[in-house]
Design a protein around this motif. Structure first.
Motif, PDB file in Angstrom:
ATOM      1  N   ASP A  70       0.870  -1.173   0.000  1.00 36.86           N
ATOM      2  CA  ASP A  70       0.000   0.000   0.000  1.00 36.86           C
ATOM      3  C   ASP A  70       0.912   1.229   0.000  1.00 36.86           C
ATOM      4  OD1 ASP A  70      -2.202   1.658   0.162  1.00 36.86           O
ATOM      5  OD2 ASP A  70      -2.389   1.458   2.338  1.00 36.86           O
ATOM      6  N   PRO A  71       1.083   1.856  -1.159  1.00 33.71           N
ATOM      7  CA  PRO A  71       2.058   2.945  -1.267  1.00 33.71           C
ATOM      8  C   PRO A  71       1.571   4.236  -0.614  1.00 33.71           C
ATOM      9  CG  PRO A  71       0.890   2.730  -3.327  1.00 33.71           C
ATOM     10  CD  PRO A  71       0.415   1.619  -2.430  1.00 33.71           C
ATOM     11  N   GLY A  72       2.526   5.043  -0.188  1.00 33.73           N
ATOM     12  CA  GLY A  72       2.224   6.382   0.295  1.00 33.73           C
ATOM     13  C   GLY A  72       1.858   7.275  -0.887  1.00 33.73           C
ATOM     14  N   MET A  73       1.444   8.479  -0.578  1.00 34.57           N
ATOM     15  CA  MET A  73       0.952   9.401  -1.611  1.00 34.57           C
ATOM     16  C   MET A  73       2.005   9.692  -2.683  1.00 34.57           C
ATOM     17  SD  MET A  73      -1.497  10.992  -2.926  1.00 34.57           S
ATOM     18  CE  MET A  73      -2.756  10.937  -1.686  1.00 34.57           C
ATOM     19  N   ARG A  74       3.251   9.926  -2.280  1.00 28.58           N
ATOM     20  CA  ARG A  74       4.293  10.253  -3.263  1.00 28.58           C
ATOM     21  C   ARG A  74       4.506   9.108  -4.241  1.00 28.58           C
ATOM     22  NH1 ARG A  74      10.335  11.234  -1.396  1.00 28.58           N
ATOM     23  NH2 ARG A  74       9.997   9.074  -0.995  1.00 28.58           N
ATOM     24  N   LEU A  75       4.545   7.887  -3.741  1.00 28.40           N
ATOM     25  CA  LEU A  75       4.739   6.738  -4.618  1.00 28.40           C
ATOM     26  C   LEU A  75       3.494   6.492  -5.477  1.00 28.40           C
ATOM     27  CD1 LEU A  75       6.731   4.649  -5.527  1.00 28.40           C
ATOM     28  CD2 LEU A  75       5.927   3.147  -3.730  1.00 28.40           C
ATOM     29  N   GLN A  76       2.306   6.720  -4.931  1.00 33.19           N
ATOM     30  CA  GLN A  76       1.078   6.610  -5.729  1.00 33.19           C
ATOM     31  C   GLN A  76       1.130   7.568  -6.916  1.00 33.19           C
ATOM     32  OE1 GLN A  76      -2.468   7.290  -3.461  1.00 33.19           O
ATOM     33  NE2 GLN A  76      -2.179   5.482  -2.182  1.00 33.19           N
ATOM     34  N   MET A  77       1.557   8.793  -6.648  1.00 33.42           N
ATOM     35  CA  MET A  77       1.643   9.787  -7.718  1.00 33.42           C
ATOM     36  C   MET A  77       2.693   9.394  -8.752  1.00 33.42           C
ATOM     37  SD  MET A  77      -0.734  11.885  -7.196  1.00 33.42           S
ATOM     38  CE  MET A  77      -0.298  13.118  -8.400  1.00 33.42           C
ATOM     39  N   ALA A  78       3.811   8.845  -8.295  1.00 29.26           N
ATOM     40  CA  ALA A  78       4.849   8.396  -9.224  1.00 29.26           C
ATOM     41  C   ALA A  78       4.321   7.269 -10.114  1.00 29.26           C
ATOM     42  CB  ALA A  78       6.085   7.929  -8.446  1.00 29.26           C
ATOM     43  N   LEU A  79       3.641   6.304  -9.522  1.00 32.11           N
ATOM     44  CA  LEU A  79       3.096   5.195 -10.295  1.00 32.11           C
ATOM     45  C   LEU A  79       2.035   5.675 -11.291  1.00 32.11           C
ATOM     46  CD1 LEU A  79       2.847   2.577  -7.415  1.00 32.11           C
ATOM     47  CD2 LEU A  79       4.403   2.474  -9.377  1.00 32.11           C
ATOM     48  N   TRP A  80       1.192   6.570 -10.855  1.00 24.38           N
ATOM     49  CA  TRP A  80       0.159   7.127 -11.731  1.00 24.38           C
ATOM     50  C   TRP A  80       0.801   7.896 -12.893  1.00 24.38           C
ATOM     51  CZ3 TRP A  80      -1.244  12.247 -12.817  1.00 24.38           C
ATOM     52  CH2 TRP A  80      -2.417  12.385 -13.562  1.00 24.38           C
ATOM     53  N   SER A  81       1.837   8.668 -12.588  1.00 25.22           N
ATOM     54  CA  SER A  81       2.527   9.437 -13.622  1.00 25.22           C
ATOM     55  C   SER A  81       3.142   8.522 -14.678  1.00 25.22           C
ATOM     56  CB  SER A  81       3.606  10.320 -13.002  1.00 25.22           C
ATOM     57  OG  SER A  81       3.023  11.275 -12.148  1.00 25.22           O
TER      58      SER A  81
END
Length: 129
Positions: A70-81
């Motif tokens: 379950d990634p933190g917000m920064r990693l979620q944004m990186a994956l989405w990007s």
């Protein structure tokens, strides 16, 4: 289908990549490999869902090697990007993450990253074993 897992070291990560090379009938959209100081994050996205049995077998395989993540917000944004088409270099700069591979799984990219990292440190940390 989307799978997001944490793996402890590079050897386990390479096993997942090899698994995909042996599953040529699976419709892989992309496999993202991110190195963190304490391990590896893998995001696997398939174009078509697996059958129920294939999904169970694949989850069992992944659970033997790592744990759901379950990634933190920064990693979620990186994956989405990455998913939306931004280049790995842009994502690495913006979110301060080490994107080792994104797209088709490539054993050589992971091996090269591991060798360069170890060469720079002068020793091999457990996560790169």
């Amino acid at each position: 289908m989307d799978y997001l897992y944490y793996l402890a070291n590079a050897s386990l990560t390479l096993r997942v990549v090899e698994h995909f090379h042996n599953q040529s009938n699976w419709s892989l959209n992309f496999l993202t490999v991110i190195h963190k100081i304490d391990g590896w994050i893998l995001r696997i996205k398939l174009n078509k869902p697996l059958s129920e049995d294939q999904d169970k077998d694949f989850r069992a395989f992944l659970n033997e090697l790592g744990i759901p993540y379950d990634p933190g917000m920064r990693l979620q944004m990186a994956l989405w990007s990455l998913e939306t088409g931004q280049s790995p270099i842009t994502v690495m700069r913006r979110y301060q993450v080490a994107v080792v591979s994104h797209g088709r799984p490539d054993r050589e990219e992971i091996e090269e990253f591991r060798q360069q990292f170890v060469r720079g440190l002068g020793y091999c940390p457990e996560t790169l074993a």
